[in-house]
Write a protein that holds these residues in place. Structure first.
Motif, short mmCIF file in Angstrom:
data_model
loop_
_atom_site.label_atom_id
_atom_site.label_comp_id
_atom_site.label_asym_id
_atom_site.label_seq_id
_atom_site.Cartn_x
_atom_site.Cartn_y
_atom_site.Cartn_z
N GLU A 1 43.60 42.93 34.41
CA GLU A 1 42.41 42.28 34.95
C GLU A 1 42.70 41.49 36.23
OE1 GLU A 1 39.55 43.00 33.61
OE2 GLU A 1 40.52 44.14 32.00
N GLY A 2 43.80 41.81 36.89
CA GLY A 2 44.15 41.12 38.12
C GLY A 2 44.50 39.66 37.92
N ARG A 3 45.01 39.29 36.74
CA ARG A 3 45.20 37.88 36.40
C ARG A 3 46.65 37.39 36.64
NH1 ARG A 3 40.70 35.83 34.57
NH2 ARG A 3 41.79 33.87 34.20
N VAL A 4 47.47 38.22 37.28
CA VAL A 4 48.85 37.82 37.58
C VAL A 4 49.01 37.64 39.08
CG1 VAL A 4 51.29 38.49 37.44
CG2 VAL A 4 49.72 39.06 35.56
N ALA A 5 49.72 36.59 39.46
CA ALA A 5 50.05 36.35 40.87
C ALA A 5 51.57 36.24 41.01
CB ALA A 5 49.38 35.08 41.37
N GLY B 1 40.55 30.10 38.89
CA GLY B 1 40.24 30.50 37.52
C GLY B 1 40.49 31.96 37.25
N ASP B 2 40.87 32.71 38.30
CA ASP B 2 41.09 34.15 38.14
C ASP B 2 42.54 34.50 37.83
OD1 ASP B 2 38.41 34.73 38.73
OD2 ASP B 2 38.82 34.65 40.89
N THR B 3 43.43 33.53 37.97
CA THR B 3 44.86 33.78 37.74
C THR B 3 45.32 33.06 36.49
OG1 THR B 3 45.28 33.99 40.12
CG2 THR B 3 47.18 33.57 38.72
N SER B 4 45.93 33.81 35.57
CA SER B 4 46.44 33.23 34.32
C SER B 4 47.94 33.01 34.34
CB SER B 4 46.10 34.15 33.14
OG SER B 4 44.72 34.27 32.95
N VAL B 5 48.66 33.81 35.14
CA VAL B 5 50.13 33.75 35.14
C VAL B 5 50.62 33.82 36.58
CG1 VAL B 5 52.25 34.70 34.15
CG2 VAL B 5 50.05 35.13 33.03
N PHE C 1 62.84 40.50 38.04
CA PHE C 1 61.43 40.45 38.45
C PHE C 1 60.60 41.41 37.61
CE2 PHE C 1 57.95 42.11 41.10
CZ PHE C 1 57.22 40.94 41.27
N ASP C 2 61.10 42.62 37.39
CA ASP C 2 60.36 43.59 36.57
C ASP C 2 60.13 43.06 35.16
OD1 ASP C 2 60.33 45.30 38.73
OD2 ASP C 2 62.05 46.49 38.04
N ALA C 3 61.18 42.45 34.58
CA ALA C 3 61.07 41.89 33.23
C ALA C 3 60.08 40.72 33.22
CB ALA C 3 62.43 41.45 32.72
N ALA C 4 60.10 39.90 34.28
CA ALA C 4 59.17 38.78 34.37
C ALA C 4 57.73 39.29 34.48
CB ALA C 4 59.51 37.91 35.58
N MET C 5 57.53 40.36 35.20
CA MET C 5 56.19 40.93 35.34
C MET C 5 55.71 41.53 34.02
SD MET C 5 54.93 40.28 38.32
CE MET C 5 53.63 41.50 38.61
N THR C 6 56.63 42.10 33.25
CA THR C 6 56.25 42.63 31.94
C THR C 6 55.80 41.50 31.02
OG1 THR C 6 57.79 44.49 32.12
CG2 THR C 6 57.11 43.86 29.91
N LEU C 7 56.56 40.40 31.04
CA LEU C 7 56.16 39.22 30.26
C LEU C 7 54.84 38.67 30.76
CD1 LEU C 7 56.67 36.99 28.18
CD2 LEU C 7 58.17 35.87 29.86
N ALA C 8 54.67 38.63 32.08
CA ALA C 8 53.42 38.11 32.66
C ALA C 8 52.22 38.94 32.20
CB ALA C 8 53.52 38.13 34.18
N ALA C 9 52.41 40.25 32.13
CA ALA C 9 51.31 41.13 31.70
C ALA C 9 50.92 40.83 30.25
CB ALA C 9 51.71 42.59 31.85
N LYS C 10 51.91 40.55 29.42
CA LYS C 10 51.62 40.23 28.02
C LYS C 10 50.82 38.93 27.92
CE LYS C 10 55.78 42.47 26.16
NZ LYS C 10 57.09 42.24 25.48
N VAL C 11 51.21 37.94 28.72
CA VAL C 11 50.49 36.66 28.71
C VAL C 11 49.09 36.83 29.28
CG1 VAL C 11 50.46 34.30 29.60
CG2 VAL C 11 52.62 35.32 28.87
N ALA C 12 48.99 37.60 30.37
CA ALA C 12 47.70 37.77 31.04
C ALA C 12 46.69 38.51 30.17
CB ALA C 12 47.90 38.51 32.35
N ALA C 13 47.17 39.25 29.19
CA ALA C 13 46.27 39.97 28.29
C ALA C 13 45.65 39.07 27.23
CB ALA C 13 47.02 41.13 27.62
N GLN C 14 46.15 37.84 27.12
CA GLN C 14 45.62 36.89 26.14
C GLN C 14 44.40 36.17 26.71
OE1 GLN C 14 47.09 37.04 23.15
NE2 GLN C 14 48.45 38.55 24.13
N PRO C 15 43.58 35.54 25.87
CA PRO C 15 42.40 34.81 26.36
C PRO C 15 42.81 33.67 27.30
CG PRO C 15 42.29 35.12 23.98
CD PRO C 15 43.67 35.52 24.40
N PRO C 16 42.38 33.71 28.55
CA PRO C 16 42.86 32.75 29.56
C PRO C 16 42.66 31.28 29.19
CG PRO C 16 41.72 34.55 30.61
CD PRO C 16 41.48 34.70 29.14
#
Length: 268
Positions: free
Chosen positions: A14-18, A50-54, A197-212
């Motif tokens: 949902e574009g919630r990672v920066a 409010g559009d960025t969660s991670v 960085f790739d591992a951090a982005m994978t973790l970020a995606a997991k967090v970003a999928a949760q309710p912000p």
């Protein structure tokens, strides 16, 4: 003025990672006063987002950061400052780490190469840290006749406990390997070399999928409980640093570092 920091938004679910990338392009990535200001501003730029969660913070390919830039011209002016000017200048570091700790978004550090001194102070202000297997951390401040400041001691204490924090800070020449950092609780994940960085982005995606909103409120609750008493002690580390900077041991520590020799401390 050179821009050391770039920000990319709209990534991940949902574009919630920066991604905030700090790269001075010199392979060292030292924290000059201007770099501190830019990194602080980067953190503050998310205050009304409010559009960025991670937010993933990463350094250069060879270095997260070598810590404070002892060779920077503005930084070297410290030795000629009066105590009032020095105290104001020394607040740049605590202001940086506080800005990153207080972000509503979940923050993840991707560490490659080396992470030293102020780099460690910045890393422990984040929520999570992912490190490359061949990377290392080091806290050299005491070896330079200084104290570990930027309100980092309480943060390290929460992560590692008293003995490991003393070991990491007092044994200034000790490199903390990625494996040791994981065992001590200083980082949360070790990735293959070049893949932090790739591992951090994978973790970020997991967090970003949760309710912000639930994520943001949970982070705030945990941080308020964990850090409630930290200011009682850590507020004084700026003054400790200012005091230490006036000692002969500090002058000797910096001179030895610049001359690439072993320092001779005398306790004065």
């Amino acid at each position: 003025m050179t821009d050391f920091v770039t920000i990319e938004k709209g990534l991940g679910p949902e574009g919630r990672v920066a991604v905030v990338r700090f790269d001075r392009g010199d392979g060292i990535n030292a924290l000059s006063p201007e770099a501190l200001r830019q990194l602080t501003q980067a953190a503050r730029s998310f205050e009304d987002d409010g559009d960025t969660s991670v937010v993933v913070l990463t350094g250069a390919a060879r270095a997260f950061s070598a810590g404070f830039d002892l060779k920077d011209s503005e930084g070297r002016l410290r030795k000629s400052m009066d105590i009032g000017s020095l105290r104001r200048h020394l607040k740049l570091g605590p202001r940086l780490s506080r800005a990153w700790q207080e972000m509503e978004q979940i923050t993840i550090g991707a560490i490659e190469g080396f992470c030293i001194g102020g780099g460690v102070a910045l890393a422990v202000a984040l929520d999570f840290r992912v490190i490359g297997r061949d990377a290392h951390l080091r806290v050299p401040e005491i070896g330079l006749g200084m104290n570990m400041s930027w309100q980092s001691i309480p943060r390290m204490l929460h992560l590692m406990g008293p003995a490991r924090t003393k070991q990491a800070v007092i044994l200034a020449d000790q490199r903390i390997s990625a494996t040791e950092a994981l065992e001590w609780g200083l980082v949360e994940e070790v990735a293959d070399p070049g893949k932090a960085f790739d591992a951090a982005m994978t973790l970020a995606a997991k967090v970003a999928a949760q309710p912000p909103l639930s994520v943001a409120m949970t982070k705030l609750t945990v941080n308020r409980l964990a850090y409630a008493l930290d200011d009682l002690a850590s507020h004084m580390d700026v003054d400790q640093f200012a005091l230490a900077s006036l000692t002969d041991d500090h002058k000797e520590g910096v001179a030895a570092f610049l001359e690439r020799r072993k320092p001779r401390f005398r306790g004065r």
